[in-house]
Design an enzyme around this catalytic site. Structure first.
Site, PDB file in Angstrom:
ATOM      1  N   ASP A  67      43.972  35.473  43.129  1.00 36.82           N
ATOM      2  CA  ASP A  67      42.856  36.540  43.590  1.00 36.82           C
ATOM      3  C   ASP A  67      41.506  36.631  43.993  1.00 36.82           C
ATOM      4  O   ASP A  67      40.563  36.870  44.002  1.00 36.82           O
ATOM      5  CB  ASP A  67      43.041  37.958  42.491  1.00 36.82           C
ATOM      6  CG  ASP A  67      42.355  37.160  41.193  1.00 36.82           C
ATOM      7  OD1 ASP A  67      43.306  36.125  40.446  1.00 36.82           O
ATOM      8  OD2 ASP A  67      42.570  38.476  40.581  1.00 36.82           O
ATOM      9  N   ASP A  79      36.401  35.333  36.868  1.00 40.13           N
ATOM     10  CA  ASP A  79      36.713  35.678  35.419  1.00 40.13           C
ATOM     11  C   ASP A  79      36.040  35.264  34.285  1.00 40.13           C
ATOM     12  O   ASP A  79      37.002  35.181  32.933  1.00 40.13           O
ATOM     13  CB  ASP A  79      38.060  35.415  35.523  1.00 40.13           C
ATOM     14  CG  ASP A  79      38.849  36.883  37.082  1.00 40.13           C
ATOM     15  OD1 ASP A  79      38.054  37.334  37.269  1.00 40.13           O
ATOM     16  OD2 ASP A  79      39.777  36.318  37.083  1.00 40.13           O
ATOM     17  N   HIS A 132      37.418  29.754  40.080  1.00 37.24           N
ATOM     18  CA  HIS A 132      38.579  29.740  39.442  1.00 37.24           C
ATOM     19  C   HIS A 132      39.479  29.960  39.917  1.00 37.24           C
ATOM     20  O   HIS A 132      40.061  30.278  42.105  1.00 37.24           O
ATOM     21  CB  HIS A 132      38.922  29.843  37.933  1.00 37.24           C
ATOM     22  CG  HIS A 132      38.997  31.437  37.994  1.00 37.24           C
ATOM     23  ND1 HIS A 132      38.351  32.571  38.701  1.00 37.24           N
ATOM     24  CD2 HIS A 132      40.312  32.009  38.169  1.00 37.24           C
ATOM     25  CE1 HIS A 132      39.024  33.264  39.187  1.00 37.24           C
ATOM     26  NE2 HIS A 132      40.478  33.746  38.539  1.00 37.24           N
ATOM     27  N   HIS A 155      42.642  30.707  40.725  1.00 34.99           N
ATOM     28  CA  HIS A 155      43.686  32.489  40.541  1.00 34.99           C
ATOM     29  C   HIS A 155      43.218  32.376  42.278  1.00 34.99           C
ATOM     30  O   HIS A 155      42.503  32.741  43.033  1.00 34.99           O
ATOM     31  CB  HIS A 155      43.309  32.857  40.030  1.00 34.99           C
ATOM     32  CG  HIS A 155      43.644  32.779  38.351  1.00 34.99           C
ATOM     33  ND1 HIS A 155      42.939  33.513  37.063  1.00 34.99           N
ATOM     34  CD2 HIS A 155      44.438  31.815  37.925  1.00 34.99           C
ATOM     35  CE1 HIS A 155      43.723  32.555  36.367  1.00 34.99           C
ATOM     36  NE2 HIS A 155      44.900  32.552  36.311  1.00 34.99           N
ATOM     37  N   HIS A 167      39.079  30.503  30.698  1.00 37.94           N
ATOM     38  CA  HIS A 167      39.813  31.284  31.052  1.00 37.94           C
ATOM     39  C   HIS A 167      41.282  31.098  32.408  1.00 37.94           C
ATOM     40  O   HIS A 167      41.938  30.696  32.437  1.00 37.94           O
ATOM     41  CB  HIS A 167      39.704  32.774  31.945  1.00 37.94           C
ATOM     42  CG  HIS A 167      40.388  33.103  33.061  1.00 37.94           C
ATOM     43  ND1 HIS A 167      41.035  34.811  32.789  1.00 37.94           N
ATOM     44  CD2 HIS A 167      40.814  33.124  34.435  1.00 37.94           C
ATOM     45  CE1 HIS A 167      41.721  35.099  33.692  1.00 37.94           C
ATOM     46  NE2 HIS A 167      41.268  34.210  34.735  1.00 37.94           N
TER      47      HIS A 167
HETATM   48 FE    FE Z   1      41.011  37.571  38.541  1.00 41.88          FE
HETATM   49 ZN    ZN Z   2      41.598  34.539  36.895  1.00 37.29          ZN
END
Ligand code: FE
Ligand code: ZN
Length: 266
Positions: free
Chosen positions: A58, A129, A54, A56, A112
């Site tokens: 991180d 996640d 995904h 994000h 998420h």
């Molecule tokens: Fe994460």
């Molecule tokens: Zn995430």
């Protein structure tokens, strides 16, 4: 298939999926490049793909640096073409990704984030996640119905022995929460004890983590036995939820939504 677990940031997992037959490898979810490059050099593998579960940061922050260094394409869900750094190839549910002689199937699990996918091999799933050991991601771009479908329809349909490689080392805190909802669940109790023992020896800096302190991978079977978000049919869990959040419906989606809210404030 060999999976290298690389600790990144403060509790993230970056993975190297290695096809031992060809020495070709894919990087999954890298927020920083240095630890990945070091491991790739040590192992002498050839990185052919950079995979994102995904958008994000991180999970994707190091995509540009890794893509350039290895001349590898960056893959993610088609809808995230503008959000995943260095994105170059869009994937949809059911698409296949070949790493050497290995083949992953793309499973679309939005909740998420709206473009979240899992990379599913015959015996291992990379769940980012969405599904964590003992928990699930927050509902930033989805609702309880979407997370219910992701966990209890799509991922629950995988064989119990499927290893689960998720995006963060959150297992202990997830199970500390799980045990409050199902104190009578022996599988949760014994896994929590085992996880506490592993984590007691944790390095001060997650970057220095050894395999011994990592609680990942889990398996789909273990998650069905211990993860409250996959145990929405458990009478004990339903009773705990209704005590904590009176008026919650007993259907799976309502229970999952209430468990998510309780976890958010745990
Ligand atoms: Fe994460
Ligand atoms: Zn995430």
């Amino acid at each position: 298939m060999k999976v290298e677990r690389i600790p990144t940031l403060s509790d993230n997992y970056t993975y190297l999926i290695i096809d031992e037959a060809t020495n070709e490898a894919a990087v999954v979810d890298a927020p920083e490049a240095d630890p990945v490059v070091r491991r790739v050099d040590e192992l002498g593998v050839r990185v052919t793909h950079v995979l994102s579960t995904h958008h994000h940061w991180d999970h994707s922050g190091a995509n540009p640096e890794l893509a350039e260094r290895y001349g590898a394409p960056v893959l993610g869900h088609s809808s995230d073409s503008d959000r995943i750094p260095a994105f170059s190839q869009g994937l949809e549910e059911g698409d296949r990704v070949r790493i050497g002689e290995l083949e992953a199937r793309v499973v679309f699990i939005p909740a998420h984030t709206s473009g979240h996918i899992a990379y599913v091999f015959p015996d291992a799933a990379f769940t980012g996640d969405c599904l964590f050991a003992g928990g699930c991601g927050r509902l930033f771009e989805g609702d309880p119905g979407m997370m219910y479908a992701a966990l209890n329809e799509k991922l629950a349909a995988l064989p119990d022995a499927t290893r689960v490689y998720c995006g963060h080392e959150y297992t202990q805190s997830n199970l500390e929460f799980a045990v409050t909802l199902e104190p009578g669940n022996a599988a949760v109790q014994s896994k929590l004890e085992a996880v506490r023992a592993r984590r007691a020896g944790a390095a001060a800096d997650w970057h220095d983590a050894t395999d011994a302190e990592m609680t990942i991978p889990s398996t789909i079977g273990e998650e069905k036995a211990t993860n409250p978000f996959m145990r929405v049919d458990s009478p004990e869990l339903i009773a705990s939820v209704q005590k904590a959040a009176p008026g919650t419906g007993t259907d799976g989606v309502s229970i999952l939504g209430a468990v998510r809210s309780l976890k958010d404030s745990f």
